[in-house]
Design an enzyme around this catalytic site. Structure first.
Site, PDB file in Angstrom:
ATOM      1  CB  SER A   1      -0.915   0.024   1.226  1.00 37.89           C
ATOM      2  OG  SER A   1      -1.668  -1.165   1.302  1.00 37.89           O
TER       3      SER A   1
HETATM    4  N1  SAH Z   1      -0.357  -5.288   3.982  1.00 36.85           N
HETATM    5  C1  SAH Z   1       0.370  -5.527   2.753  1.00 36.85           C
HETATM    6  C2  SAH Z   1      -0.434  -5.128   1.539  1.00 36.85           C
HETATM    7  C3  SAH Z   1      -0.789  -6.316   0.804  1.00 36.85           C
HETATM    8  S1  SAH Z   1      -2.012  -6.173  -0.468  1.00 36.85           S
HETATM    9  C4  SAH Z   1       1.747  -4.890   2.792  1.00 36.85           C
HETATM   10  O1  SAH Z   1       2.038  -4.141   3.738  1.00 36.85           O
HETATM   11  O2  SAH Z   1       2.543  -5.158   1.896  1.00 36.85           O
HETATM   12  C5  SAH Z   1      -3.252  -7.283   0.165  1.00 36.85           C
HETATM   13  C6  SAH Z   1      -2.828  -8.697   0.384  1.00 36.85           C
HETATM   14  O3  SAH Z   1      -3.985  -9.408   0.827  1.00 36.85           O
HETATM   15  C7  SAH Z   1      -2.321  -9.436  -0.844  1.00 36.85           C
HETATM   16  O4  SAH Z   1      -1.038  -9.914  -0.602  1.00 36.85           O
HETATM   17  C8  SAH Z   1      -3.339 -10.570  -1.031  1.00 36.85           C
HETATM   18  O5  SAH Z   1      -2.764 -11.763  -1.513  1.00 36.85           O
HETATM   19  C9  SAH Z   1      -3.875 -10.734   0.382  1.00 36.85           C
HETATM   20  N2  SAH Z   1      -5.195 -11.360   0.504  1.00 36.85           N
HETATM   21  C10 SAH Z   1      -6.276 -11.243  -0.329  1.00 36.85           C
HETATM   22  N3  SAH Z   1      -7.299 -11.971   0.137  1.00 36.85           N
HETATM   23  C11 SAH Z   1      -6.870 -12.570   1.285  1.00 36.85           C
HETATM   24  C12 SAH Z   1      -7.481 -13.457   2.222  1.00 36.85           C
HETATM   25  N4  SAH Z   1      -8.720 -13.907   2.082  1.00 36.85           N
HETATM   26  N5  SAH Z   1      -6.740 -13.863   3.276  1.00 36.85           N
HETATM   27  C13 SAH Z   1      -5.456 -13.451   3.459  1.00 36.85           C
HETATM   28  N6  SAH Z   1      -4.830 -12.625   2.586  1.00 36.85           N
HETATM   29  C14 SAH Z   1      -5.525 -12.182   1.531  1.00 36.85           C
END
Ligand code: SAH
Length: 232
Positions: A83
């Site tokens: 993000s």
């Molecule tokens: N917090 C992260 C941002 C990641 S983007 C950072 O600091 O880098 C959102 C993430 O959520 C992605 O990696 C995606 O694979 C994950 N995601 C999507 N659906 C999910 C679910 N049901 N359970 C766990 N992770 C999930």
């Protein structure tokens, strides 16, 4: 010139560029905190301090380290993103993390948001659905010395019941609705932030507060997150 002197001269020749290359990041990070985060209204000292110290450039793919402190999300592979720094700060401040807290994150991605939380609170639990990202995040956080983050590869819809309840929950993928298990796993007095809405339309960042068993939800700002996926 003997070998010792030759070694010293060669070392001096090569040291400055290396030192400069690494040394640029703290000042870029400081500028990012000032212009993108503090000047836009983030006031929580613990949040600002955490963002000041976590090396964001080590959470992005190697070819993007030069862009790590820019005002935008960046791709981290598998169609996912880390993000935008301001959003990480905003969500962190919103859940009011405190030293003794136990926090759950859904969507570990690169592990950056988890590291920010781990600077502030006692214990962070984070769940990632893409196994490769989950394993990389676990390894990265371990290498950087975070011993208070546990990474689980799973569908975060069900939360982490064995460790519930949580003082705060941060969801970093957009769901159609707030998963009921996450509401159940929020402590009384706890706060959760979650983007809600359809993947290709405008989503809304929601704040969920639990108070004496009552659940209050507030719509905050329009956001764009990657979709919350379901499945193993
Ligand atoms: N917090 C992260 C941002 C990641 S983007 C950072 O600091 O880098 C959102 C993430 O959520 C992605 O990696 C995606 O694979 C994950 N995601 C999507 N659906 C999910 C679910 N049901 N359970 C766990 N992770 C999930």
């Amino acid at each position: 010139m003997n070998k010792k002197w030759l070694f010293i001269c060669v070392s001096i020749l090569f040291l400055p560029p290396l030192a400069l290359a690494d040394g640029a990041y703290p000042s870029r990070r400081e500028a990012m905190v000032r212009t993108q985060i503090a000047e836009r209204g983030i006031k929580d000292m613990a949040t600002l301090e955490a963002i000041r110290v976590v090396p964001r450039h080590l959470f992005v793919p190697p070819h993007l380290t030069g862009s790590a402190y820019e005002d935008r999300p960046l791709p981290i592979g598998y169609g996912q993103t880390i993000s935008q720094p301001y959003i990480v700060a905003y969500m962190t401040e919103l859940v009011r993390p405190r030293t003794g807290h136990k926090v759950l994150e859904i969507g570990a991605g690169s592990g950056y948001q988890a590291a920010i939380l781990a600077q502030i609170v006692k214990q962070v639990y984070t769940i990632e659905i893409v196994p490769e990202l989950g394993h990389d995040a676990r390894e990265r956080l371990h290498k950087l010395g975070y011993r208070n983050v546990l990474v689980r590869v799973a569908d975060g819809y069900d939360g982490w019941p064995e460790q519930a309840p949580f003082d705060a929950i941060i969801v970093t993928a957009a769901a159609d609705y707030i998963p009921p298990p996450l509401i159940r796993q929020l402590k009384d007095g706890g706060r959760m932030v979650i983007p809600v809405g359809s993947p290709f339309l405008v989503q809304t960042l929601m704040l969920v507060e639990k108070d004496k068993g009552n659940v209050k939800t507030t719509s905050l700002v329009p956001v764009r997150f990657v979709p919350f996926r379901r499945g193993p």
